[in-house]
Scaffold this active site. Structure first.
Site, PDB file in Angstrom:
ATOM      1  N   THR A 145      45.681 -41.676  -2.149  1.00  0.00           N
ATOM      2  CA  THR A 145      45.367 -43.389  -2.141  1.00  0.00           C
ATOM      3  C   THR A 145      44.610 -43.722  -3.329  1.00  0.00           C
ATOM      4  O   THR A 145      43.361 -43.129  -3.555  1.00  0.00           O
ATOM      5  CB  THR A 145      44.621 -43.724  -0.727  1.00  0.00           C
ATOM      6  OG1 THR A 145      45.626 -43.365   0.089  1.00  0.00           O
ATOM      7  CG2 THR A 145      44.685 -45.262  -0.736  1.00  0.00           C
ATOM      8  N   SER A 177      42.215 -44.194 -10.493  1.00  0.00           N
ATOM      9  CA  SER A 177      42.373 -42.950 -11.202  1.00  0.00           C
ATOM     10  C   SER A 177      41.208 -42.130 -10.805  1.00  0.00           C
ATOM     11  O   SER A 177      40.757 -40.986 -11.625  1.00  0.00           O
ATOM     12  CB  SER A 177      42.305 -43.074 -12.607  1.00  0.00           C
ATOM     13  OG  SER A 177      43.665 -44.003 -12.663  1.00  0.00           O
ATOM     14  N   ARG A 178      40.439 -42.040  -9.825  1.00  0.00           N
ATOM     15  CA  ARG A 178      39.442 -41.258  -9.112  1.00  0.00           C
ATOM     16  C   ARG A 178      38.173 -41.505 -10.127  1.00  0.00           C
ATOM     17  O   ARG A 178      37.434 -40.739 -10.003  1.00  0.00           O
ATOM     18  CB  ARG A 178      39.885 -40.064  -9.108  1.00  0.00           C
ATOM     19  CG  ARG A 178      40.831 -39.690  -8.027  1.00  0.00           C
ATOM     20  CD  ARG A 178      40.374 -40.013  -6.581  1.00  0.00           C
ATOM     21  NE  ARG A 178      41.292 -39.608  -5.557  1.00  0.00           N
ATOM     22  CZ  ARG A 178      42.014 -40.399  -5.041  1.00  0.00           C
ATOM     23  NH1 ARG A 178      42.144 -41.604  -5.424  1.00  0.00           N
ATOM     24  NH2 ARG A 178      42.997 -39.846  -4.147  1.00  0.00           N
ATOM     25  N   LEU A 179      38.052 -42.462 -10.995  1.00  0.00           N
ATOM     26  CA  LEU A 179      36.866 -42.846 -11.697  1.00  0.00           C
ATOM     27  C   LEU A 179      35.869 -43.660 -10.936  1.00  0.00           C
ATOM     28  O   LEU A 179      35.645 -44.928 -11.423  1.00  0.00           O
ATOM     29  CB  LEU A 179      37.269 -43.566 -13.229  1.00  0.00           C
ATOM     30  CG  LEU A 179      38.208 -42.623 -14.011  1.00  0.00           C
ATOM     31  CD1 LEU A 179      38.531 -43.383 -15.232  1.00  0.00           C
ATOM     32  CD2 LEU A 179      37.400 -41.273 -14.403  1.00  0.00           C
TER      33      LEU A 179
END
Length: 216
Positions: free
Chosen positions: A12, A194-196
């Site tokens: 997600t 983007s998991r940033l």
């Protein structure tokens, strides 16, 4: 039939609500109150539920979920049986960590600090607000200790019901009371694409709280 999806393969991507520099209040406890209120308004189930980690006397970490029952400039309060696993652990080692996992809002708050018992007066005051059945249950349960069956637990409850028959104001057992987590750091986490993710941690120092951004 709907095709099943491997839960370990799910991905997600999170949102775009950023934690920009200066977007958080300079007082992290005040900021926590804002996020807690927003979690409640957004319909988060048990928004005051926090996962608390302690260190057992043998050095093993243990976690469980408890309900936050007080927030002040001093810290975060919850209540329990002092003879429970977490109660014994905190007596031996007051180091504690907690997280509020508001997943659907793409937010978390992480707290690290030390715990101390709240005053007898505060424990009495909170205990008096609990439903009568919960107060009787506090007398009946030796929290975290093994028991032979559910029936045995219900027998203990019945014994306490008989003991306090006709008593509306069931008193607090001495073994039951509150802990205050005095935070040394409070981290605000916001999920990003983007998991940033955005992470801002406040560290308490001699001159108050100092914020710092952490890499995701």
């Amino acid at each position: 039939m709907t095709e099943s999806v491997d839960p370990l393969a799910r991905h997600t991507d999170y949102g775009e609500i950023a934690l920009e520099e200066g977007s958080l209040l300079p007082d992290p406890i005040a900021q926590f109150r804002v996020w807690l209120q927003e979690a409640d308004e957004q319909g988060i189930y048990e928004p005051n539920a926090m996962v608390v980690s302690t260190i057992d006397p043998d050095g093993s970490p243990t976690i469980r979920t408890v309900l936050l029952r007080g927030v002040s400039d001093e810290g975060f309060a919850f209540y329990t049986d002092y003879t429970s696993q977490k109660g014994v652990a905190l007596e031996q080692n007051p180091a504690v960590a907690a997280v509020f996992p508001w997943y659907s809002l793409h937010r978390q708050v992480k707290i690290r600090g030390v715990a101390e018992k709240v005053s007898v007066e505060d424990s009495d005051a909170y205990f008096s607000t609990r439903p009568r059945d919960s107060r009787v249950g506090a007398w009946a349960s030796d929290q975290s200790q093994p028991i032979s069956s559910r029936a045995a637990l219900e027998d203990k409850v019945e014994q306490m019901e008989q003991k306090f028959a006709g008593v509306d104001d069931v008193p607090r057992p001495e073994k039951w009371g509150g802990f205050l987590i005095r935070p040394r750091s409070i981290e605000f986490w916001a999920g990003r694409r983007s998991r940033l993710h955005d992470r801002v941690r406040f560290v308490r120092g001699e001159h108050g709280w100092k914020p710092e951004r952490l890499q995701p």
